[in-house]
Scaffold this motif. Structure first.
Motif, PDB file in Angstrom:
ATOM      1  N   VAL A  23       0.349  -1.203   0.056  1.00 56.02           N
ATOM      2  CA  VAL A  23       0.372   0.146  -0.038  1.00 56.02           C
ATOM      3  C   VAL A  23       1.125   1.135   0.261  1.00 56.02           C
ATOM      4  CG1 VAL A  23      -1.691   1.095   1.843  1.00 56.02           C
ATOM      5  CG2 VAL A  23      -1.971  -1.217   1.355  1.00 56.02           C
ATOM      6  N   ILE A  24       0.190   2.236  -1.100  1.00 60.70           N
ATOM      7  CA  ILE A  24       1.388   3.618  -1.055  1.00 60.70           C
ATOM      8  C   ILE A  24       1.035   4.741  -0.333  1.00 60.70           C
ATOM      9  CG2 ILE A  24       3.006   2.286  -2.451  1.00 60.70           C
ATOM     10  CD1 ILE A  24       1.443   3.314  -4.837  1.00 60.70           C
ATOM     11  N   GLN A  25      -0.070   4.231  -0.460  1.00 59.92           N
ATOM     12  CA  GLN A  25      -1.491   5.610  -0.162  1.00 59.92           C
ATOM     13  C   GLN A  25      -2.337   5.039   0.211  1.00 59.92           C
ATOM     14  OE1 GLN A  25      -1.639   8.383  -3.478  1.00 59.92           O
ATOM     15  NE2 GLN A  25      -1.767  10.040  -2.075  1.00 59.92           N
ATOM     16  N   VAL A  26      -3.073   5.952   1.635  1.00 60.61           N
ATOM     17  CA  VAL A  26      -4.499   5.754   1.476  1.00 60.61           C
ATOM     18  C   VAL A  26      -5.786   6.880   1.693  1.00 60.61           C
ATOM     19  CG1 VAL A  26      -4.344   3.875   3.249  1.00 60.61           C
ATOM     20  CG2 VAL A  26      -3.868   5.930   4.425  1.00 60.61           C
ATOM     21  N   PHE A  27      -6.496   7.079   1.289  1.00 61.20           N
ATOM     22  CA  PHE A  27      -7.302   7.725   1.731  1.00 61.20           C
ATOM     23  C   PHE A  27      -8.776   7.245   2.220  1.00 61.20           C
ATOM     24  CE2 PHE A  27      -5.852   7.964  -3.223  1.00 61.20           C
ATOM     25  CZ  PHE A  27      -5.310   9.398  -2.764  1.00 61.20           C
ATOM     26  N   PRO A  28      -8.748   7.646   3.129  1.00 60.45           N
ATOM     27  CA  PRO A  28      -9.611   6.997   4.319  1.00 60.45           C
ATOM     28  C   PRO A  28     -11.306   7.892   3.885  1.00 60.45           C
ATOM     29  CG  PRO A  28      -7.486   8.084   5.893  1.00 60.45           C
ATOM     30  CD  PRO A  28      -7.808   8.342   4.371  1.00 60.45           C
ATOM     31  N   SER A  29     -11.294   8.936   3.894  1.00 59.49           N
ATOM     32  CA  SER A  29     -12.785   9.354   3.718  1.00 59.49           C
ATOM     33  C   SER A  29     -13.566   8.715   3.227  1.00 59.49           C
ATOM     34  CB  SER A  29     -12.308  10.909   3.213  1.00 59.49           C
ATOM     35  OG  SER A  29     -11.800  11.365   2.036  1.00 59.49           O
ATOM     36  N   ALA A  30     -12.659   8.304   1.671  1.00 57.43           N
ATOM     37  CA  ALA A  30     -13.492   7.677   0.412  1.00 57.43           C
ATOM     38  C   ALA A  30     -12.711   6.082   1.236  1.00 57.43           C
ATOM     39  CB  ALA A  30     -12.683   7.845  -0.609  1.00 57.43           C
ATOM     40  N   ASN A  31     -12.508   6.073   1.512  1.00 59.52           N
ATOM     41  CA  ASN A  31     -12.341   4.092   1.739  1.00 59.52           C
ATOM     42  C   ASN A  31     -11.213   3.593   0.684  1.00 59.52           C
ATOM     43  OD1 ASN A  31     -11.795   1.915   3.500  1.00 59.52           O
ATOM     44  ND2 ASN A  31     -13.767   0.825   2.891  1.00 59.52           N
ATOM     45  N   LYS A  32     -10.325   4.209   0.014  1.00 62.35           N
ATOM     46  CA  LYS A  32      -9.694   3.989  -1.593  1.00 62.35           C
ATOM     47  C   LYS A  32      -8.224   3.578  -0.627  1.00 62.35           C
ATOM     48  CE  LYS A  32     -13.037   4.995  -4.401  1.00 62.35           C
ATOM     49  NZ  LYS A  32     -12.814   5.375  -6.175  1.00 62.35           N
ATOM     50  N   ILE A  33      -7.326   2.893  -2.015  1.00 65.27           N
ATOM     51  CA  ILE A  33      -6.170   2.499  -1.296  1.00 65.27           C
ATOM     52  C   ILE A  33      -5.341   2.555  -3.132  1.00 65.27           C
ATOM     53  CG2 ILE A  33      -6.569   1.323   0.826  1.00 65.27           C
ATOM     54  CD1 ILE A  33      -5.885  -1.373  -0.548  1.00 65.27           C
ATOM     55  N   VAL A  34      -4.305   3.289  -2.599  1.00 61.62           N
ATOM     56  CA  VAL A  34      -3.508   3.025  -4.107  1.00 61.62           C
ATOM     57  C   VAL A  34      -2.245   1.448  -3.193  1.00 61.62           C
ATOM     58  CG1 VAL A  34      -1.824   4.230  -5.233  1.00 61.62           C
ATOM     59  CG2 VAL A  34      -4.028   5.360  -4.017  1.00 61.62           C
ATOM     60  N   VAL A  35      -2.248   0.264  -4.578  1.00 61.68           N
ATOM     61  CA  VAL A  35      -1.176  -0.348  -3.929  1.00 61.68           C
ATOM     62  C   VAL A  35      -0.204  -0.683  -5.266  1.00 61.68           C
ATOM     63  CG1 VAL A  35      -1.238  -3.251  -3.178  1.00 61.68           C
ATOM     64  CG2 VAL A  35      -3.115  -1.116  -2.576  1.00 61.68           C
ATOM     65  N   GLU A  36       0.933  -1.141  -5.611  1.00 60.87           N
ATOM     66  CA  GLU A  36       2.137  -0.931  -5.701  1.00 60.87           C
ATOM     67  C   GLU A  36       1.933  -1.818  -6.567  1.00 60.87           C
ATOM     68  OE1 GLU A  36       5.935   0.309  -4.595  1.00 60.87           O
ATOM     69  OE2 GLU A  36       6.447  -2.461  -4.720  1.00 60.87           O
ATOM     70  N   GLY A  37       0.947  -1.563  -8.804  1.00 60.52           N
ATOM     71  CA  GLY A  37       1.384  -2.155  -9.209  1.00 60.52           C
ATOM     72  C   GLY A  37      -0.125  -2.286  -9.258  1.00 60.52           C
ATOM     73  N   ILE A  38      -0.750  -2.724  -8.516  1.00 55.89           N
ATOM     74  CA  ILE A  38      -2.112  -2.762  -8.667  1.00 55.89           C
ATOM     75  C   ILE A  38      -3.247  -1.599  -9.184  1.00 55.89           C
ATOM     76  CG2 ILE A  38      -4.570  -3.671  -7.125  1.00 55.89           C
ATOM     77  CD1 ILE A  38      -1.688  -5.833  -6.928  1.00 55.89           C
ATOM     78  N   ASN A  39      -4.281  -2.120  -9.938  1.00 60.97           N
ATOM     79  CA  ASN A  39      -5.638  -1.321 -10.945  1.00 60.97           C
ATOM     80  C   ASN A  39      -4.453  -0.293 -11.531  1.00 60.97           C
ATOM     81  OD1 ASN A  39      -7.807  -0.927 -11.013  1.00 60.97           O
ATOM     82  ND2 ASN A  39      -8.044   1.157  -9.367  1.00 60.97           N
ATOM     83  N   ILE A  40      -3.477  -0.264 -12.334  1.00 55.37           N
ATOM     84  CA  ILE A  40      -2.810   0.545 -13.248  1.00 55.37           C
ATOM     85  C   ILE A  40      -3.027   0.929 -14.687  1.00 55.37           C
ATOM     86  CG2 ILE A  40      -0.944   0.284 -14.751  1.00 55.37           C
ATOM     87  CD1 ILE A  40       0.275   0.146 -11.948  1.00 55.37           C
ATOM     88  N   MET A  41      -3.294   1.915 -14.696  1.00 56.09           N
ATOM     89  CA  MET A  41      -4.500   2.696 -15.558  1.00 56.09           C
ATOM     90  C   MET A  41      -3.211   3.780 -16.268  1.00 56.09           C
ATOM     91  SD  MET A  41      -7.412   2.794 -14.293  1.00 56.09           S
ATOM     92  CE  MET A  41      -8.262   1.918 -13.400  1.00 56.09           C
ATOM     93  N   LYS A  42      -4.213   3.970 -17.793  1.00 54.42           N
ATOM     94  CA  LYS A  42      -3.167   4.300 -18.135  1.00 54.42           C
ATOM     95  C   LYS A  42      -3.466   5.578 -19.217  1.00 54.42           C
ATOM     96  CE  LYS A  42      -0.442   0.865 -20.811  1.00 54.42           C
ATOM     97  NZ  LYS A  42      -0.336  -0.793 -21.265  1.00 54.42           N
ATOM     98  N   LYS A  43      -2.056   6.306 -18.650  1.00 57.35           N
ATOM     99  CA  LYS A  43      -2.108   8.065 -18.951  1.00 57.35           C
ATOM    100  C   LYS A  43      -2.242   8.198 -20.290  1.00 57.35           C
ATOM    101  CE  LYS A  43      -3.384  12.280 -16.313  1.00 57.35           C
ATOM    102  NZ  LYS A  43      -3.446  12.672 -14.908  1.00 57.35           N
ATOM    103  N   HIS A  44      -2.572   9.332 -20.937  1.00 54.79           N
ATOM    104  CA  HIS A  44      -1.645   9.618 -22.355  1.00 54.79           C
ATOM    105  C   HIS A  44      -0.947  11.027 -21.801  1.00 54.79           C
ATOM    106  CE1 HIS A  44      -2.608   6.481 -24.817  1.00 54.79           C
ATOM    107  NE2 HIS A  44      -3.651   6.453 -23.958  1.00 54.79           N
ATOM    108  N   LEU A  45       0.246  11.433 -21.393  1.00 55.47           N
ATOM    109  CA  LEU A  45       0.462  12.814 -21.704  1.00 55.47           C
ATOM    110  C   LEU A  45       0.277  13.358 -23.749  1.00 55.47           C
ATOM    111  CD1 LEU A  45       3.026  12.748 -18.851  1.00 55.47           C
ATOM    112  CD2 LEU A  45       1.096  13.257 -19.245  1.00 55.47           C
ATOM    113  N   ARG A  46      -0.057  14.639 -23.499  1.00 58.68           N
ATOM    114  CA  ARG A  46       0.357  15.643 -24.615  1.00 58.68           C
ATOM    115  C   ARG A  46       1.484  15.684 -24.515  1.00 58.68           C
ATOM    116  NH1 ARG A  46      -4.640  17.282 -26.887  1.00 58.68           N
ATOM    117  NH2 ARG A  46      -6.488  16.194 -25.650  1.00 58.68           N
ATOM    118  N   PRO A  47       2.177  16.177 -25.754  1.00 52.31           N
ATOM    119  CA  PRO A  47       3.377  16.667 -26.173  1.00 52.31           C
ATOM    120  C   PRO A  47       3.487  18.195 -25.470  1.00 52.31           C
ATOM    121  CG  PRO A  47       2.371  16.443 -28.152  1.00 52.31           C
ATOM    122  CD  PRO A  47       1.180  15.748 -26.729  1.00 52.31           C
ATOM    123  N   LYS A  48       4.387  18.400 -24.538  1.00 49.94           N
ATOM    124  CA  LYS A  48       4.632  19.773 -23.431  1.00 49.94           C
ATOM    125  C   LYS A  48       4.825  20.265 -25.350  1.00 49.94           C
ATOM    126  CE  LYS A  48       5.803  18.507 -19.513  1.00 49.94           C
ATOM    127  NZ  LYS A  48       6.466  17.100 -18.963  1.00 49.94           N
TER     128      LYS A  48
END
Ligand SMILES: [Zn+2]
Length: 102
Positions: A23-48
């Motif tokens: 676990v790398i981050q917790v959001f107690p108010s939303a009862n959510k967690i961020v876990v290393e390598g889990i629920n990976i989302m791909k985000k596209h970044l526009r060229p700057k």
């Protein structure tokens, strides 16, 4: 919040079911967690700048803490968390082996 940062957890529901991670981050108010390598989302970044290539970055997105079980470091099993008093402090315990979880 039963799950804390640096806990090792096992995912028990959703697309990453069966995977384990830290676990790398917790959001107690939303009862959510961020876990290393889990629920990976791909985000596209526009060229700057003009002429630069866009990038795809992968990041772990928060998901419901209800979909994860803590892995007890004493017995090594995924478990729900219980509570027991240690002196006057309420501490988390493993429901399987009844040992305190740090
Ligand atoms: Zn245990």
């Amino acid at each position: 919040m039963k799950i804390k940062t640096n806990d090792k957890v096992k995912v028990v529901a959703g697309k990453d079911r069966g995977k384990e991670g830290k676990v790398i981050q917790v959001f107690p108010s939303a009862n959510k967690i961020v876990v290393e390598g889990i629920n990976i989302m791909k985000k596209h970044l526009r060229p700057k700048k003009h002429g630069e290539k866009g990038q795809i970055i992968e990041l772990a997105a928060p998901f419901s803490a209800a979909n994860a079980l803590i892995i007890c470091e004493k017995c090594g099993k995924p478990t729900r968390v219980g509570y027991r008093l240690d002196g006057d402090k309420k501490k988390r315990i493993c429901r399987k082996c009844k040992e305190f979880i740090a």
